[in-house]
Scaffold this motif. Structure first.
Motif, PDB file in Angstrom:
ATOM      1  N   UNK A   7      45.323   3.057  19.307  1.00 31.45           N
ATOM      2  CA  UNK A   7      46.748   2.781  19.199  1.00 31.45           C
ATOM      3  C   UNK A   7      47.397   3.871  18.357  1.00 31.45           C
ATOM      4  N   UNK A   8      48.716   3.925  18.409  1.00 38.21           N
ATOM      5  CA  UNK A   8      49.451   4.850  17.558  1.00 38.21           C
ATOM      6  C   UNK A   8      50.007   6.066  18.260  1.00 38.21           C
ATOM      7  N   UNK A  20      46.832   7.933  14.591  1.00 36.01           N
ATOM      8  CA  UNK A  20      46.103   7.177  15.592  1.00 36.01           C
ATOM      9  C   UNK A  20      45.076   6.278  14.914  1.00 36.01           C
ATOM     10  N   UNK A  21      44.875   5.119  15.506  1.00 42.03           N
ATOM     11  CA  UNK A  21      43.850   4.198  15.038  1.00 42.03           C
ATOM     12  C   UNK A  21      42.945   3.830  16.210  1.00 42.03           C
ATOM     13  N   UNK A  22      41.700   3.570  15.907  1.00 39.67           N
ATOM     14  CA  UNK A  22      40.748   3.096  16.903  1.00 39.67           C
ATOM     15  C   UNK A  22      39.942   1.969  16.260  1.00 39.67           C
ATOM     16  N   UNK A  23      40.179   0.775  16.733  1.00 35.01           N
ATOM     17  CA  UNK A  23      39.494  -0.392  16.196  1.00 35.01           C
ATOM     18  C   UNK A  23      38.379  -0.794  17.148  1.00 35.01           C
ATOM     19  N   UNK A  24      37.202  -1.018  16.580  1.00 38.70           N
ATOM     20  CA  UNK A  24      36.034  -1.310  17.397  1.00 38.70           C
ATOM     21  C   UNK A  24      35.561  -2.739  17.191  1.00 38.70           C
ATOM     22  N   UNK A  25      34.835  -3.224  18.176  1.00 38.67           N
ATOM     23  CA  UNK A  25      34.186  -4.528  18.079  1.00 38.67           C
ATOM     24  C   UNK A  25      32.945  -4.491  18.942  1.00 38.67           C
ATOM     25  N   UNK A  26      31.998  -5.360  18.601  1.00 39.98           N
ATOM     26  CA  UNK A  26      30.784  -5.457  19.404  1.00 39.98           C
ATOM     27  C   UNK A  26      29.707  -4.442  19.080  1.00 39.98           C
ATOM     28  N   UNK A  27      29.893  -3.644  18.038  1.00 37.69           N
ATOM     29  CA  UNK A  27      28.866  -2.713  17.605  1.00 37.69           C
ATOM     30  C   UNK A  27      28.808  -2.696  16.079  1.00 37.69           C
ATOM     31  N   UNK A  28      27.671  -2.201  15.566  1.00 42.55           N
ATOM     32  CA  UNK A  28      27.526  -2.072  14.117  1.00 42.55           C
ATOM     33  C   UNK A  28      28.184  -0.767  13.709  1.00 42.55           C
ATOM     34  N   UNK A  77      36.081  -1.636  10.553  1.00 38.86           N
ATOM     35  CA  UNK A  77      35.554  -1.146  11.834  1.00 38.86           C
ATOM     36  C   UNK A  77      36.558  -0.255  12.565  1.00 38.86           C
ATOM     37  N   UNK A  78      37.221   0.571  11.803  1.00 38.37           N
ATOM     38  CA  UNK A  78      38.320   1.361  12.352  1.00 38.37           C
ATOM     39  C   UNK A  78      38.212   2.818  11.923  1.00 38.37           C
ATOM     40  N   UNK A  79      38.540   3.708  12.835  1.00 42.99           N
ATOM     41  CA  UNK A  79      38.626   5.130  12.551  1.00 42.99           C
ATOM     42  C   UNK A  79      40.066   5.573  12.797  1.00 42.99           C
ATOM     43  N   UNK A  80      40.508   6.548  12.005  1.00 42.51           N
ATOM     44  CA  UNK A  80      41.882   7.013  12.069  1.00 42.51           C
ATOM     45  C   UNK A  80      41.930   8.517  12.342  1.00 42.51           C
ATOM     46  N   UNK A  81      43.034   8.945  12.894  1.00 41.15           N
ATOM     47  CA  UNK A  81      43.306  10.366  13.010  1.00 41.15           C
ATOM     48  C   UNK A  81      44.753  10.582  12.594  1.00 41.15           C
ATOM     49  N   UNK A  82      44.928  11.142  11.405  1.00 39.25           N
ATOM     50  CA  UNK A  82      46.261  11.481  10.923  1.00 39.25           C
ATOM     51  C   UNK A  82      46.598  12.871  11.428  1.00 39.25           C
TER      52      UNK A  82
END
Length: 120
Positions: A7-8, A20-28, A77-82
């Protein structure tokens, strides 16, 4: 089921910023290196930035150094890109990728992408 949701993205003027944000689920999440790629129209997908699982190592493609910053929040569980000082040539669909290699096996998961358009 693994999901990565970016998103973003959006339309921004040259010189502007987006996060930008990237939210994950279902993985470690804290076992995966996270990467941002982009693909401009008519071009191959390009690796933009990578951050290791613990955030101890970061790397960028030369064209974004000093303008983009990748970070992660393992608790969310999120990675960002500024992205700052954006240029028209940054226009692309941006994808996040979760990557892990262990015991000879490779795991790669992708988000659906978010469009970034830099234009006046």
């Amino acid at each position: 089921q693994v999901q990565l949701v970016e998103s973003g993205g959006g339309l921004v003027q040259p010189g502007g910023s987006l996060r930008l944000s990237c939210t994950t689920s279902g993985l470690t999440f804290n076992r995966y290196a996270m990467r941002w790629y982009r693909q401009a129209a008519g071009k191959e997908r390009e690796l933009v930035a990578v951050i290791t699982s613990g955030g101890e190592a970061i790397n960028y493609v030369e064209s974004v150094k000093g303008r983009f910053t990748i970070s992660r929040d393992n608790a969310k569980n999120t990675v960002f890109l500024q992205m700052s000082s954006l240029k028209p040539e940054d226009t692309a669909v941006y994808y996040c990728n979760a990557h892990r290699s262990t015991y000879g096996r490779r795991y790669d998961y992708w988000g659906q992408g978010t469009q970034v358009t830099v234009s006046s």
